[in-house]
Write an enzyme that holds these catalytic residues in place. Sequence first.
Site, PDB file in Angstrom:
ATOM      1  N   ASP A 154       1.829 -35.776 -19.262  1.00  0.00           N
ATOM      2  CA  ASP A 154       2.240 -34.374 -19.320  1.00  0.00           C
ATOM      3  C   ASP A 154       3.744 -34.255 -19.062  1.00  0.00           C
ATOM      4  O   ASP A 154       4.448 -33.486 -19.723  1.00  0.00           O
ATOM      5  CB  ASP A 154       1.450 -33.572 -18.280  1.00  0.00           C
ATOM      6  CG  ASP A 154       1.462 -32.070 -18.549  1.00  0.00           C
ATOM      7  OD1 ASP A 154       1.745 -31.666 -19.695  1.00  0.00           O
ATOM      8  OD2 ASP A 154       1.173 -31.313 -17.605  1.00  0.00           O
ATOM      9  N   HIS A 240      -1.127 -30.883 -28.590  1.00  0.00           N
ATOM     10  CA  HIS A 240      -2.210 -30.940 -27.586  1.00  0.00           C
ATOM     11  C   HIS A 240      -3.204 -29.800 -27.806  1.00  0.00           C
ATOM     12  O   HIS A 240      -4.417 -30.003 -27.844  1.00  0.00           O
ATOM     13  CB  HIS A 240      -1.649 -30.850 -26.165  1.00  0.00           C
ATOM     14  CG  HIS A 240      -2.693 -30.448 -25.165  1.00  0.00           C
ATOM     15  ND1 HIS A 240      -3.042 -29.117 -24.937  1.00  0.00           N
ATOM     16  CD2 HIS A 240      -3.520 -31.185 -24.386  1.00  0.00           C
ATOM     17  CE1 HIS A 240      -4.024 -29.071 -24.062  1.00  0.00           C
ATOM     18  NE2 HIS A 240      -4.337 -30.303 -23.697  1.00  0.00           N
ATOM     19  N   HIS A 254      -5.639 -33.501 -19.966  1.00  0.00           N
ATOM     20  CA  HIS A 254      -4.554 -32.773 -20.626  1.00  0.00           C
ATOM     21  C   HIS A 254      -3.403 -33.723 -20.982  1.00  0.00           C
ATOM     22  O   HIS A 254      -2.955 -33.780 -22.132  1.00  0.00           O
ATOM     23  CB  HIS A 254      -4.080 -31.677 -19.663  1.00  0.00           C
ATOM     24  CG  HIS A 254      -2.866 -30.937 -20.100  1.00  0.00           C
ATOM     25  ND1 HIS A 254      -2.875 -29.996 -21.094  1.00  0.00           N
ATOM     26  CD2 HIS A 254      -1.576 -31.003 -19.660  1.00  0.00           C
ATOM     27  CE1 HIS A 254      -1.661 -29.493 -21.245  1.00  0.00           C
ATOM     28  NE2 HIS A 254      -0.848 -30.091 -20.400  1.00  0.00           N
TER      29      HIS A 254
HETATM   30 ZN   LIG Z   1       1.162 -29.643 -20.002  1.00  0.00          ZN
END
Ligand SMILES: [Zn+2]
Length: 365
Positions: A154, A240, A254
């Site tokens: 991330d 994403h 994530h």
């Molecule tokens: Zn993120």
Amino acid sequence: MSRLGEFLAPLGKTPLLVSDDVVWGILGQRATDSLRTAQLPVTRERFGGIPTAAEVTRLVGVIERTGADVIVALGGGSTMDAVKAAGFLAGIRWVTVPSVASTDAPTSALSVIYTADGAFEEYRFFPKNPDLVLMDTQLVADAPAAFLAAGVGDALATWLEARATRQAHANTMAGGLPTLAGTALAELSWGVIWDNALPALDAVRDHQVTPAVEKLVEANTLLSGLGFESGGLAAAHAIHNGLTAAHQTHGLAHGQKVNIGSVTQLVLEGAPTQEIRDFIEFTTRVGLPNTLTEVGLSVDDEDDLRRVAEAATVPGETIHNMPFDITPDELVSALKSIERFSRTVRSEAHLPAPVQYVAHQVDTH
Ligand SMILES: [Zn+2]
């Protein structure tokens, strides 16, 4: 964690703690003891698992029923997204206590809302950031290293996206053009990760807190959090969000899906080959996916890849912060291209070949 009550006391008199059963099993006793020491009542509500609009509404009802004046998320990105949104709607303060460093959600003034199936639904923006972000790095070191690796995925995207946003003179998630400060934090996060991620992950595999772990937690959480919000999101996060439309990717973290977005963004940018190679090698060493295979897809999944590309390029998506236009066709080609190139780079660097991912559970942020 033992000082949670001390930090909450100035913020409210009736805190509402929200966590899933796993996190409460780990932290519940320590949180309870800490609040009692600070002479605060202990009320805990179970988090439903996915930050859906319905779950946010349910938590608002709990706030109203219990008369809470500060809501506290104990857990990962999903718990924090739901708690921030509920605190805002109920008009009370909100606090995040991340139990892992797996996303840059803790510091931001926005939540990502998902459907019950785990597909991206919307960003919700709030007029302020959390009143407190409290992290205990020993908790991060006690959790599986895979959470920290996802956080690296991330956070690595933060600089790539801030760089693109700056180049395009596009708006940030906080609103308005990027400041030098926001963009600099995004770049700092990138440098700290490249210097510290591998030793930090090894230390966490043995549940040790070292200076590298402290730095990586700050990069994943604070620097990336401020960096994405004030530096801007671009293609990586839009990809994403697109990937969540493919059921094959459900169950992945994530940051794992964001990493596919980062590699694909580099391809779309026509970034120098060496830069893409370095990124693939580094993220393989971190344990992040950089092929379609590792997110349950293949180059033959034409319909799914098209659905991902359509979802990633809808009006309002952050892919439109890139300094050039990207069509769904171009995105499908870029996504397909990472499969063979990542395999080649990994093979030449004597790194492991990708392992097929098979979805078996509902997505969590
Ligand atoms: Zn993120």
